[in-house]
Design a protein around this motif. Structure first.
Motif: not given
Length: 573
Positions: A308-334
């Motif tokens: 849960e904390e990891a997903e929050h960190a990824l969401a922050v990274a994605a909001d800050l412009g990290s493409t890799a974080a968006q892809l990681f979040l997509a992978s976790l969601a899948e």
């Protein structure tokens, strides 16, 4: 870290059109720029996005393209007209970045210095230009600068030079220039021993560098340099033994070195603590939040709350412009079956210019959600938002119409894509398939012949040409050879097996056709594969089996009208 990145292996490669004329599935036809292909095209046994994430974790986007000479010429002309030192410095910087014009960068930097010898930036520009050109005059300018600004920190002045000191001989030349400075009892420069020790480490003399650092009494001042030299020597254990010192450091570079050693030694708990400290110092770094998430997942047990904390960190990274974080979040969601959330992440990342594979994956998930009209609406909105037509988006529109079995609209979309980009392979393959489905057999034959001439080794093109011949029942020996060549490159490809099975069906080799078509249907439940297998089973008088396969194919989304027609014809529905 590789263990974490393997979560991204679920993501498909760059996909556009052409897995097989008998298959509406997406295929691996590269449409990215050369630099993006190099970034994402990992070997088959590596996760697709390893390099992308590693790039972010190491400090952001890859370096930009080399500035073109005309841009440097523009700044030279501006500097000549205005006699502005800043303009000369900018021209020197651009010339330095162009391998063919580096020597001219010294001239531009020296012009800035002539205009204002009291500006440290002008002196630094001259040093950088000489480092860039390897002129051998660095020592002379360093001594002159030291006399002009006594007590200035040499470490601070040399920072702009580091990117230009790539060759060992350049570093040795600078060391030779610095030697008299660091050895003198009355140095012109403050803290000269620290950069001198660092340079020694760059050329494999790190032990000697550590000895030079002992001349500096203040451990806090030498912290980063000492850690760097220990890194050069791979003495990671010594670094992590000083965990308390690392944990209380306020220097981001020192923290990074400590964290890196902790990871090297398998101390992920320590690395996690240090990463959190680094985020406190720089809360707006997407790379740090991305690495925090990676470490949290590494340390998580299957039921650990760290996820849960990891997903929050990824969401922050994605909001800050990290493409890799968006892809990681997509992978976790899948991974947890949340396809709708994954779709949103993929569409946030994907554009036709960059990461078009994300758009394709998002479309694939929308098909699985039985929402192809929504996918078409999203792609149309992207097309309308652009001032100029984009071939990649138009191909995606054509694919969507083809998936929905509207081949008239598909043909129009692919034709428009070809008008935008006449050499777009995905558009050409999509267009040839639409022509075949719309009854323009001569047009499909002509286009697939042209594609084969242009791409004789492309497995998708080989299969497309072979399948077209198979559908028309002509040149079956040629069709067989083409598809077999495609299968040599991709032996487990369901679409290619279906195509070859249809060749054998047309040629009367029914047992071989049955083997191929059954394998294709097992590998992938595709309505066209089911249609072909059912027709063969019906011909073999296995009518119950044929009916079962056809009914399974009829349940697939989107509904294939050919299946509906054949059920009505053979089963009297």
């Amino acid at each position: 870290m590789r263990l974490i990145l393997c979560a991204l292996a679920v993501l498909a490669g760059v996909v556009i059109w052409g897995e097989g004329a008998s298959d509406m599935a997406l295929a691996e036809v590269e449409v990215l720029t050369t630099s993006e292909q190099e970034q994402l095209s990992a070997p088959a046994d590596e996760p697709k996005f390893d390099r992308l994430i590693r790039t972010e974790l190491q400090g952001g986007e890859p370096a930009g393209e080399t500035p073109s000479p005309p841009l440097a010429e523009d700044w030279l002309e501006r500097a000549t007209r205005s006699r502005d030192p800043a303009a000369w410095r900018r021209a020197a910087e651009l010339l330095c970045a162009d391998p063919e014009n580096r020597k001219r960068s010294v001239y531009a930097a020296e012009q800035a210095l002539k205009l204002d010898r009291d500006d440290i930036d002008n002196w630094t520009a001259v040093l950088t230009a000489h480092a860039c050109t390897d002129s051998g005059k660095l020592g002379e300018h360093l001594r002159a600068m030291g006399r002009r600004f006594p007590g200035l920190s040499l470490d601070e002045v040399l920072v702009p030079l580091w990117p230009h000191l790539q060759e060992k001989r350049q570093i040795q030349a600078l060391l030779k220039s610095l030697g008299p400075i660091v050895r003198s009892s009355r140095s012109l420069w403050r803290e000269a021993d620290i950069p001198y020790a660092m340079l020694l480490g760059r050329i494999g003399r790190a032990e000697e560098g550590l000895k030079w650092l002992r001349r500096v009494d203040d451990p806090e001042t030498t912290e980063r340099a000492r850690l760097s030299l220990l890194h050069y020597l791979n003495r990671h254990q010594e670094i992590i033994e000083e965990f308390d010192t690392c944990r209380h450091s306020s220097d981001p570079a020192s923290l990074y070195l400590c964290k890196s050693s902790a990871i090297q030694m398998g101390r992920l708990d320590m690395a996690l603590t240090l990463t959190r400290k680094m985020i406190q110092l720089d809360p707006f770094s997407p790379s740090l939040h991305l690495e925090l998430a990676s470490l949290l997942i590494s340390l998580a047990d299957p039921e650990d709350r760290n996820i849960e904390e990891a997903e929050h960190a990824l969401a922050v990274a994605a909001d800050l412009g990290s493409t890799a974080a968006q892809l990681f979040l997509a992978s976790l969601a899948e991974g947890r079956g949340d396809k709708r959330t994954a779709v949103e992440h993929y569409f946030r990342v994907g554009t036709p210019e960059r990461f078009s594979h994300s758009l394709s994956r998002g479309i694939q998930l929308l098909q699985e959600l039985r929402a192809l009209p929504e996918a078409l609406e999203r792609i149309n909105a992207m097309i309308q938002a652009r001032q100029k037509p984009n071939a990649t988006l138009l191909v995606m529109r054509g694919e969507l119409y083809a998936r929905m079995h509207d081949f008239a609209q598909a043909e129009e979309a692919f034709a428009e894509a070809l008008r935008t980009d006449p050499v777009h392979l995905g558009a050409s393959m999509g267009y040839s398939y639409a022509l075949l489905e719309n009854g323009d057999e001569r047009g499909a034959l002509r286009l697939t012949r042209q594609l084969l001439d242009q791409h004789p080794d492309n497995p998708n093109v080989l299969n497309m040409r072979g399948y077209t011949l198979a559908v028309l029942g002509t040149d079956l020996a040629v069709a067989r050879k083409l598809i077999e060549d495609a299968l040599i490159q991709r032996p487990a490809n369901a679409a290619f097996m279906d195509s070859l099975g249809w060749v054998e069906y047309q040629d009367g080799n029914l047992e071989r056709a049955l083997e191929l078509l059954e394998t294709s249907w097992v590998l992938e439940k595709n309505s066209e594969f089911g249609l072909h297998l059912g027709q063969l089973l019906w011909r073999l008088n296995r009518r119950e089996d044929a009916e079962r396969v056809w009914r399974q194919a009829a349940e697939l989304y989107p509904v294939n009208p050919k299946i509906e027609d054949i059920l009505d014809e053979h089963l009297g529905r």
